[in-house]
Design a protein around this motif. Structure first.
Motif, PDB file in Angstrom:
ATOM      1  N   THR A   1       0.826  -1.186   0.000  1.00 15.88           N
ATOM      2  CA  THR A   1       0.000   0.000   0.000  1.00 15.88           C
ATOM      3  C   THR A   1       0.870   1.250   0.000  1.00 15.88           C
ATOM      4  N   ASP A   2       0.224   2.407  -0.154  1.00 18.13           N
ATOM      5  CA  ASP A   2       0.946   3.670  -0.140  1.00 18.13           C
ATOM      6  C   ASP A   2       1.629   3.871   1.204  1.00 18.13           C
ATOM      7  N   PRO A   3       2.745   4.604   1.218  1.00 22.13           N
ATOM      8  CA  PRO A   3       3.461   4.814   2.480  1.00 22.13           C
ATOM      9  C   PRO A   3       2.616   5.557   3.504  1.00 22.13           C
ATOM     10  N   LEU A   4       2.729   5.138   4.756  1.00 22.60           N
ATOM     11  CA  LEU A   4       2.162   5.893   5.864  1.00 22.60           C
ATOM     12  C   LEU A   4       3.028   7.122   6.135  1.00 22.60           C
ATOM     13  N   LEU A   5       4.347   6.939   6.044  1.00 21.22           N
ATOM     14  CA  LEU A   5       5.297   8.029   6.259  1.00 21.22           C
ATOM     15  C   LEU A   5       6.300   8.030   5.116  1.00 21.22           C
ATOM     16  N   THR A   6       6.494   9.196   4.527  1.00 24.73           N
ATOM     17  CA  THR A   6       7.493   9.383   3.487  1.00 24.73           C
ATOM     18  C   THR A   6       8.490  10.437   3.949  1.00 24.73           C
ATOM     19  N   VAL A   7       9.726  10.014   4.164  1.00 24.06           N
ATOM     20  CA  VAL A   7      10.803  10.933   4.559  1.00 24.06           C
ATOM     21  C   VAL A   7      11.630  11.225   3.318  1.00 24.06           C
ATOM     22  N   ALA A   8      11.788  12.507   2.996  1.00 28.25           N
ATOM     23  CA  ALA A   8      12.484  12.901   1.775  1.00 28.25           C
ATOM     24  C   ALA A   8      13.509  13.988   2.080  1.00 28.25           C
ATOM     25  N   GLY A   9      14.773  13.665   1.861  1.00 30.64           N
ATOM     26  CA  GLY A   9      15.831  14.650   1.997  1.00 30.64           C
ATOM     27  C   GLY A   9      16.068  15.141   3.415  1.00 30.64           C
ATOM     28  N   LEU A  10      15.743  14.335   4.418  1.00 33.58           N
ATOM     29  CA  LEU A  10      15.928  14.772   5.805  1.00 33.58           C
ATOM     30  C   LEU A  10      17.415  15.015   6.086  1.00 33.58           C
ATOM     31  N   THR A  11      17.719  16.208   6.531  1.00 33.37           N
ATOM     32  CA  THR A  11      19.086  16.591   6.870  1.00 33.37           C
ATOM     33  C   THR A  11      19.066  17.306   8.213  1.00 33.37           C
ATOM     34  N   VAL A  12      19.926  16.868   9.123  1.00 31.51           N
ATOM     35  CA  VAL A  12      20.000  17.461  10.461  1.00 31.51           C
ATOM     36  C   VAL A  12      21.436  17.887  10.727  1.00 31.51           C
ATOM     37  N   ARG A  13      21.584  19.140  11.153  1.00 33.01           N
ATOM     38  CA  ARG A  13      22.890  19.674  11.524  1.00 33.01           C
ATOM     39  C   ARG A  13      22.813  20.248  12.933  1.00 33.01           C
ATOM     40  N   PHE A  14      23.842  20.001  13.734  1.00 31.54           N
ATOM     41  CA  PHE A  14      23.967  20.607  15.051  1.00 31.54           C
ATOM     42  C   PHE A  14      25.109  21.619  15.005  1.00 31.54           C
ATOM     43  N   ARG A  15      24.794  22.842  15.320  1.00 32.66           N
ATOM     44  CA  ARG A  15      25.808  23.897  15.277  1.00 32.66           C
ATOM     45  C   ARG A  15      26.453  24.044  16.652  1.00 32.66           C
ATOM     46  N   LEU A  16      27.762  23.818  16.696  1.00 27.90           N
ATOM     47  CA  LEU A  16      28.561  23.987  17.899  1.00 27.90           C
ATOM     48  C   LEU A  16      29.378  25.281  17.768  1.00 27.90           C
ATOM     49  N   PRO A  17      29.957  25.767  18.859  1.00 28.18           N
ATOM     50  CA  PRO A  17      30.726  27.016  18.774  1.00 28.18           C
ATOM     51  C   PRO A  17      31.840  26.978  17.734  1.00 28.18           C
ATOM     52  N   ASP A  18      32.462  25.804  17.546  1.00 27.50           N
ATOM     53  CA  ASP A  18      33.595  25.749  16.632  1.00 27.50           C
ATOM     54  C   ASP A  18      33.472  24.683  15.553  1.00 27.50           C
ATOM     55  N   ALA A  19      32.267  24.129  15.368  1.00 27.95           N
ATOM     56  CA  ALA A  19      32.094  23.067  14.372  1.00 27.95           C
ATOM     57  C   ALA A  19      30.607  22.862  14.076  1.00 27.95           C
ATOM     58  N   VAL A  20      30.345  22.094  13.033  1.00 32.67           N
ATOM     59  CA  VAL A  20      28.991  21.688  12.677  1.00 32.67           C
ATOM     60  C   VAL A  20      28.954  20.167  12.616  1.00 32.67           C
ATOM     61  N   VAL A  21      28.029  19.571  13.352  1.00 31.74           N
ATOM     62  CA  VAL A  21      27.866  18.123  13.357  1.00 31.74           C
ATOM     63  C   VAL A  21      26.883  17.735  12.258  1.00 31.74           C
ATOM     64  N   HIS A  22      27.339  16.932  11.312  1.00 31.77           N
ATOM     65  CA  HIS A  22      26.484  16.440  10.222  1.00 31.77           C
ATOM     66  C   HIS A  22      25.826  15.146  10.699  1.00 31.77           C
ATOM     67  N   ALA A  23      24.705  15.274  11.414  1.00 31.43           N
ATOM     68  CA  ALA A  23      24.103  14.124  12.091  1.00 31.43           C
ATOM     69  C   ALA A  23      23.313  13.231  11.143  1.00 31.43           C
ATOM     70  N   VAL A  24      22.531  13.819  10.246  1.00 37.86           N
ATOM     71  CA  VAL A  24      21.761  13.075   9.243  1.00 37.86           C
ATOM     72  C   VAL A  24      21.876  13.846   7.933  1.00 37.86           C
ATOM     73  N   THR A  25      22.108  13.129   6.839  1.00 29.61           N
ATOM     74  CA  THR A  25      22.326  13.792   5.560  1.00 29.61           C
ATOM     75  C   THR A  25      21.459  13.177   4.469  1.00 29.61           C
ATOM     76  N   ASP A  26      20.575  13.974   3.900  1.00 31.19           N
ATOM     77  CA  ASP A  26      19.799  13.610   2.699  1.00 31.19           C
ATOM     78  C   ASP A  26      19.187  12.217   2.811  1.00 31.19           C
ATOM     79  N   LEU A  27      18.433  12.013   3.872  1.00 31.66           N
ATOM     80  CA  LEU A  27      17.859  10.688   4.139  1.00 31.66           C
ATOM     81  C   LEU A  27      16.487  10.561   3.493  1.00 31.66           C
ATOM     82  N   HIS A  28      16.295   9.463   2.774  1.00 33.17           N
ATOM     83  CA  HIS A  28      15.020   9.152   2.126  1.00 33.17           C
ATOM     84  C   HIS A  28      14.546   7.788   2.627  1.00 33.17           C
ATOM     85  N   LEU A  29      13.275   7.723   3.030  1.00 34.23           N
ATOM     86  CA  LEU A  29      12.762   6.475   3.595  1.00 34.23           C
ATOM     87  C   LEU A  29      11.245   6.467   3.518  1.00 34.23           C
ATOM     88  N   ASP A  30      10.674   5.347   3.120  1.00 38.30           N
ATOM     89  CA  ASP A  30       9.225   5.139   3.136  1.00 38.30           C
ATOM     90  C   ASP A  30       8.894   4.032   4.128  1.00 38.30           C
TER      91      ASP A  30
END
Length: 357
Positions: free
Chosen positions: A4-33
């Motif tokens: 059947t059709d997806p209940l949840l469609t995740v498209a391009g999910l990207t999560v970044r955490f900004r720290l004082p001296d860096a950026v944490v690339h926690a999730v990058t361009d995630l696609h999931l049904d």
């Protein structure tokens, strides 16, 4: 597994955490049904971003997080299940429901990533999307017994005053917890007991989508199997489950498909049987080779820091198949029944030659 059709469609999910001296690339361009009746397992080494995925879907990230992409939840499918708990009365059901949870035929999908915090708190969390947290001891209210927590949750989601205590005992048994242990406070519970209580709390509203973040932590093997079978039965009854786990045996036991995550990205997603028989990504193969029943060989090297990811394939430094082409991020391509992000995916014939008879 349903088509059947997806209940949840995740498209391009990207999560970044900004720290004082860096950026944490926690999730990058995630696609999931994730479809009704489907159990999808996300596996990978610690720190690859698995838990951040679940928290992003429910708006549970800290203030320094930046989230982009979409996570579209079909409210018509959600509504058709969220009101299905047979022990609720009609009046109680409408009192415990919400506009989002009730949904409706033809209702437009809701983007969880764009929902205001108030809407997520009142209409999504626990109602249409349940969460089994990775650290239940820190998520349980310390001044309430397990019974009070569970009864209050059941009452908030439509059970009557008379029915809620009975339903609480039934849920305790379902998750492998002695109902007498519900009368303890969280600090009186072992880690495994707290985990089972957290699972019962997540199941109490009968959500159509369950995010289970390491739900077998602290459990012995019989209780691990008990919990996994419970999740599988929920899917067989029409719910959807996203299982986040480092336990490959758990994924193999109950998942319909497995998504392998490495350094913030999903690098392979395939039907469970196909992935375990013939993984396409070298990292997937290395994870399987680390199992005791296989080569029992650790994955060579170490994952890169999420604050300093390479421009190309993040696994290249640990991969004996790497070439200059791997300096460019690979796109997903079809392989067997699944998808793999690799310039040099493994072929089935190579794997057959490597696996001892």
């Amino acid at each position: 597994m349903t088509t059947t059709d997806p209940l949840l469609t995740v498209a391009g999910l990207t999560v970044r955490f900004r720290l004082p001296d860096a950026v944490v690339h926690a999730v990058t361009d995630l696609h999931l049904d994730i479809r009704p009746g489907e159990l999808v397992a996300v596996v990978g080494e610690s720190g690859c971003g698995k838990s951040v995925l679940a928290h992003a879907l429910l708006g549970l990230l800290p203030r320094n997080a930046t989230v982009t992409g979409r996570a579209l939840l079909r409210t018509d499918s959600a509504g058709s299940r969220s009101g299905s708990a047979g022990s609720r009365t009609d009046s109680a059901g409408s009192r415990g429901g919400s506009a989002l949870a009730r949904g409706g035929d033809g209702a437009a999908p809701v983007d969880l990533l764009a929902c205001p915090p108030r809407q997520l708190a009142r209409q999504v969390r626990g109602r249409v999307v349940g969460l089994v947290p990775q650290s239940p001891a820190t998520s349980l209210t310390p001044v309430r017994t397990g019974r009070r927590l569970l009864v209050e949750t059941l009452r908030a989601h439509g059970h009557t005053r008379a029915d809620a205590p009975v339903a609480a005992d039934r849920l305790a048994v379902d998750v492998g917890l002695d109902p007498a242990d519900l009368d303890r406070y969280p600090h009186e519970l072992s880690g495994g007991m707290a985990q089972r209580l957290a699972t019962a709390l997540a199941l109490a509203p009968d959500p159509p989508l369950l995010l289970a973040d390491e739900p077998t932590t602290g459990l012995d093997r019989p209780l691990v199997d008990h919990t996994l079978d419970l999740l599988r039965r929920r899917c067989d009854a029409g719910a959807a489950v996203l299982l986040i786990t480092h336990d490959l045996a758990a994924a193999q036991r109950v998942a319909d498909t497995v998504a392998v995550m490495y350094a913030s990205r999903i690098v392979e997603h395939a039907p469970t049987e196909a992935l375990f028989e013939a993984p396409g990504h070298p990292y997937s193969a290395a994870l399987l080779d680390a199992l005791p029943q296989r080569a029992f060989r650790p994955v060579p090297g170490h994952p890169p820091m999420l604050t300093d990811l390479p421009a190309g394939c993040a696994f290249a430094a640990r991969c004996d198949r790497a070439t200059p082409a791997c300096r460019v991020q690979p796109a997903f391509t079809g392989i067997r029944a699944g998808q793999v992000a690799c310039h040099h995916p493994l072929e089935h014939a190579e794997l057959c030659a490597e696996v001892p008879a």
